[in-house]
Design a protein around this motif. Structure first.
Motif, PDB file in Angstrom:
ATOM      1  N   LEU A 111      -4.062 -56.411 -21.787  1.00  0.00           N
ATOM      2  CA  LEU A 111      -3.339 -55.158 -21.601  1.00  0.00           C
ATOM      3  C   LEU A 111      -3.568 -54.284 -22.818  1.00  0.00           C
ATOM      4  O   LEU A 111      -3.599 -54.779 -23.954  1.00  0.00           O
ATOM      5  N   VAL A 112      -3.719 -52.995 -22.582  1.00  0.00           N
ATOM      6  CA  VAL A 112      -3.848 -52.010 -23.646  1.00  0.00           C
ATOM      7  C   VAL A 112      -2.812 -50.924 -23.408  1.00  0.00           C
ATOM      8  O   VAL A 112      -2.255 -50.801 -22.316  1.00  0.00           O
ATOM      9  N   LEU A 113      -2.557 -50.151 -24.445  1.00  0.00           N
ATOM     10  CA  LEU A 113      -1.620 -49.046 -24.301  1.00  0.00           C
ATOM     11  C   LEU A 113      -1.888 -48.022 -25.387  1.00  0.00           C
ATOM     12  O   LEU A 113      -2.517 -48.317 -26.405  1.00  0.00           O
ATOM     13  N   GLU A 114      -1.377 -46.842 -25.126  1.00  0.00           N
ATOM     14  CA  GLU A 114      -1.441 -45.752 -26.104  1.00  0.00           C
ATOM     15  C   GLU A 114      -0.025 -45.270 -26.325  1.00  0.00           C
ATOM     16  O   GLU A 114       0.755 -45.128 -25.378  1.00  0.00           O
ATOM     17  N   THR A 115       0.324 -45.076 -27.570  1.00  0.00           N
ATOM     18  CA  THR A 115       1.587 -44.443 -27.929  1.00  0.00           C
ATOM     19  C   THR A 115       1.252 -43.408 -28.988  1.00  0.00           C
ATOM     20  O   THR A 115       0.083 -43.205 -29.301  1.00  0.00           O
ATOM     21  N   GLY A 116       2.251 -42.743 -29.503  1.00  0.00           N
ATOM     22  CA  GLY A 116       1.951 -41.647 -30.416  1.00  0.00           C
ATOM     23  C   GLY A 116       2.434 -41.849 -31.831  1.00  0.00           C
ATOM     24  O   GLY A 116       3.305 -42.682 -32.112  1.00  0.00           O
ATOM     25  N   THR A 117       1.871 -41.050 -32.707  1.00  0.00           N
ATOM     26  CA  THR A 117       2.200 -41.130 -34.133  1.00  0.00           C
ATOM     27  C   THR A 117       3.659 -40.756 -34.408  1.00  0.00           C
ATOM     28  O   THR A 117       4.209 -41.172 -35.423  1.00  0.00           O
ATOM     29  N   ALA A 118       4.286 -40.007 -33.528  1.00  0.00           N
ATOM     30  CA  ALA A 118       5.684 -39.619 -33.710  1.00  0.00           C
ATOM     31  C   ALA A 118       6.637 -40.583 -33.002  1.00  0.00           C
ATOM     32  O   ALA A 118       7.794 -40.241 -32.761  1.00  0.00           O
ATOM     33  N   GLN A 119       6.148 -41.782 -32.690  1.00  0.00           N
ATOM     34  CA  GLN A 119       6.974 -42.778 -32.010  1.00  0.00           C
ATOM     35  C   GLN A 119       6.966 -44.108 -32.786  1.00  0.00           C
ATOM     36  O   GLN A 119       6.569 -45.142 -32.269  1.00  0.00           O
ATOM     37  N   PRO A 120       7.450 -44.092 -34.031  1.00  0.00           N
ATOM     38  CA  PRO A 120       7.443 -45.332 -34.820  1.00  0.00           C
ATOM     39  C   PRO A 120       8.277 -46.436 -34.189  1.00  0.00           C
ATOM     40  O   PRO A 120       7.980 -47.621 -34.360  1.00  0.00           O
ATOM     41  N   ASP A 121       9.284 -46.068 -33.424  1.00  0.00           N
ATOM     42  CA  ASP A 121      10.095 -47.066 -32.729  1.00  0.00           C
ATOM     43  C   ASP A 121       9.259 -47.811 -31.697  1.00  0.00           C
ATOM     44  O   ASP A 121       9.358 -49.039 -31.575  1.00  0.00           O
ATOM     45  N   ALA A 122       8.418 -47.108 -30.970  1.00  0.00           N
ATOM     46  CA  ALA A 122       7.541 -47.745 -29.982  1.00  0.00           C
ATOM     47  C   ALA A 122       6.513 -48.635 -30.677  1.00  0.00           C
ATOM     48  O   ALA A 122       6.236 -49.751 -30.226  1.00  0.00           O
ATOM     49  N   VAL A 123       5.961 -48.150 -31.789  1.00  0.00           N
ATOM     50  CA  VAL A 123       4.981 -48.945 -32.536  1.00  0.00           C
ATOM     51  C   VAL A 123       5.613 -50.265 -32.981  1.00  0.00           C
ATOM     52  O   VAL A 123       5.035 -51.342 -32.790  1.00  0.00           O
ATOM     53  N   ARG A 124       6.817 -50.199 -33.544  1.00  0.00           N
ATOM     54  CA  ARG A 124       7.504 -51.421 -33.981  1.00  0.00           C
ATOM     55  C   ARG A 124       7.754 -52.364 -32.804  1.00  0.00           C
ATOM     56  O   ARG A 124       7.569 -53.573 -32.910  1.00  0.00           O
ATOM     57  N   PHE A 125       8.169 -51.814 -31.681  1.00  0.00           N
ATOM     58  CA  PHE A 125       8.441 -52.616 -30.484  1.00  0.00           C
ATOM     59  C   PHE A 125       7.184 -53.359 -30.033  1.00  0.00           C
ATOM     60  O   PHE A 125       7.207 -54.578 -29.840  1.00  0.00           O
ATOM     61  N   TYR A 126       6.094 -52.632 -29.861  1.00  0.00           N
ATOM     62  CA  TYR A 126       4.870 -53.277 -29.372  1.00  0.00           C
ATOM     63  C   TYR A 126       4.333 -54.306 -30.361  1.00  0.00           C
ATOM     64  O   TYR A 126       3.906 -55.390 -29.959  1.00  0.00           O
ATOM     65  N   GLU A 127       4.374 -53.991 -31.637  1.00  0.00           N
ATOM     66  CA  GLU A 127       3.897 -54.962 -32.629  1.00  0.00           C
ATOM     67  C   GLU A 127       4.767 -56.220 -32.613  1.00  0.00           C
ATOM     68  O   GLU A 127       4.257 -57.336 -32.688  1.00  0.00           O
ATOM     69  N   ARG A 128       6.062 -56.046 -32.490  1.00  0.00           N
ATOM     70  CA  ARG A 128       6.975 -57.191 -32.416  1.00  0.00           C
ATOM     71  C   ARG A 128       6.683 -58.053 -31.188  1.00  0.00           C
ATOM     72  O   ARG A 128       6.851 -59.281 -31.211  1.00  0.00           O
ATOM     73  N   GLU A 129       6.213 -57.427 -30.122  1.00  0.00           N
ATOM     74  CA  GLU A 129       5.935 -58.145 -28.879  1.00  0.00           C
ATOM     75  C   GLU A 129       4.498 -58.676 -28.808  1.00  0.00           C
ATOM     76  O   GLU A 129       4.047 -59.120 -27.754  1.00  0.00           O
ATOM     77  N   GLY A 130       3.783 -58.623 -29.924  1.00  0.00           N
ATOM     78  CA  GLY A 130       2.467 -59.245 -29.984  1.00  0.00           C
ATOM     79  C   GLY A 130       1.282 -58.347 -29.716  1.00  0.00           C
ATOM     80  O   GLY A 130       0.152 -58.827 -29.577  1.00  0.00           O
ATOM     81  N   TYR A 131       1.502 -57.055 -29.658  1.00  0.00           N
ATOM     82  CA  TYR A 131       0.398 -56.109 -29.448  1.00  0.00           C
ATOM     83  C   TYR A 131      -0.179 -55.734 -30.809  1.00  0.00           C
ATOM     84  O   TYR A 131       0.563 -55.430 -31.745  1.00  0.00           O
ATOM     85  N   ALA A 132      -1.503 -55.762 -30.893  1.00  0.00           N
ATOM     86  CA  ALA A 132      -2.190 -55.476 -32.149  1.00  0.00           C
ATOM     87  C   ALA A 132      -2.895 -54.125 -32.068  1.00  0.00           C
ATOM     88  O   ALA A 132      -3.402 -53.747 -30.998  1.00  0.00           O
ATOM     89  N   PRO A 133      -2.948 -53.398 -33.173  1.00  0.00           N
ATOM     90  CA  PRO A 133      -3.665 -52.106 -33.174  1.00  0.00           C
ATOM     91  C   PRO A 133      -5.143 -52.312 -32.828  1.00  0.00           C
ATOM     92  O   PRO A 133      -5.758 -53.303 -33.232  1.00  0.00           O
ATOM     93  N   ILE A 134      -5.674 -51.378 -32.042  1.00  0.00           N
ATOM     94  CA  ILE A 134      -7.096 -51.352 -31.702  1.00  0.00           C
ATOM     95  C   ILE A 134      -7.598 -49.929 -31.896  1.00  0.00           C
ATOM     96  O   ILE A 134      -6.795 -48.990 -31.984  1.00  0.00           O
ATOM     97  N   PRO A 135      -8.920 -49.737 -31.950  1.00  0.00           N
ATOM     98  CA  PRO A 135      -9.444 -48.368 -32.032  1.00  0.00           C
ATOM     99  C   PRO A 135      -9.034 -47.571 -30.790  1.00  0.00           C
ATOM    100  O   PRO A 135      -8.863 -48.140 -29.699  1.00  0.00           O
ATOM    101  N   ARG A 136      -8.894 -46.269 -30.963  1.00  0.00           N
ATOM    102  CA  ARG A 136      -8.594 -45.407 -29.814  1.00  0.00           C
ATOM    103  C   ARG A 136      -9.722 -45.560 -28.796  1.00  0.00           C
ATOM    104  O   ARG A 136     -10.883 -45.688 -29.157  1.00  0.00           O
ATOM    105  N   TYR A 137      -9.358 -45.535 -27.531  1.00  0.00           N
ATOM    106  CA  TYR A 137     -10.316 -45.756 -26.447  1.00  0.00           C
ATOM    107  C   TYR A 137     -10.225 -44.632 -25.416  1.00  0.00           C
ATOM    108  O   TYR A 137      -9.242 -43.900 -25.357  1.00  0.00           O
ATOM    109  N   GLY A 138     -11.262 -44.557 -24.591  1.00  0.00           N
ATOM    110  CA  GLY A 138     -11.254 -43.625 -23.466  1.00  0.00           C
ATOM    111  C   GLY A 138     -10.897 -42.206 -23.866  1.00  0.00           C
ATOM    112  O   GLY A 138     -11.441 -41.657 -24.824  1.00  0.00           O
TER     113      GLY A 138
END
Length: 160
Positions: free
Chosen positions: A115-142
């Protein structure tokens, strides 16, 4: 953790539309009211799995969907999480985690490997959530490659 019920609904379900509209209001407040969707706008045609989490009173409080990606984007067996949103009263209750886990199970059942996802730079809460749930940063795609406001993440699934 709040006890929630997860339900699969049509993209056009009124509760799904209500939550996505609330998400749009929040995103407009963070990014401005210009169109801030760098990619193809999700629709019923390309998001075949859409889930709602309902609280014990039956109110829809979290939503999210899966959009399979073309093989040429990130390889075979990949889907993108779209329109993941938790109403303010649901944040910090575990309801979003429950919905994300249900999305991961649905993806696994479809034989998806990642699974992949995109969130935004103004959403640090979402970034923390996804990282806590095991999602790792990847290069921007598509469609996000040229978007300086986009942050992308991925997680391998059990089927992968």
């Amino acid at each position: 953790m709040t006890s929630v019920t997860i339900e699969r609904v049509a993209w056009t379900h009124p509760d799904a539309e209500r939550l996505r509209a609330a998400q749009r209001v929040e995103l407009d407040a963070r990014y401005g009211s210009d169109d801030h969707e760098p990619g193809v706008i999700p629709s019923a045609e390309d998001v075949p799995v859409f889930l709602l989490a309902r609280d014990p009173h039956g109110e829809a409080i979290v939503c999210g969907g899966l959009r399979p990606l073309d093989d040429h984007v990130l390889g075979e067996g990949v889907a993108e999480i779209k329109r993941m949103y938790a109403a303010p009263q649901a944040r910090g209750t575990g309801a979003a985690t429950a919905l994300l886990s249900a999305l991961e199970r649905a993806a696994d059942e479809l034989g998806l490997r990642r699974l992949v996802l995109e969130t935004g730079t103004a959403q640090p809460d979402a970034v923390r959530f996804y990282e806590r749930e095991g999602y790792a940063p990847i290069p921007r795609y598509g469609h996000y490659v040229q978007s300086d406001l986009s942050l992308c993440f991925a997680k391998a699934l059990a089927a992968g």
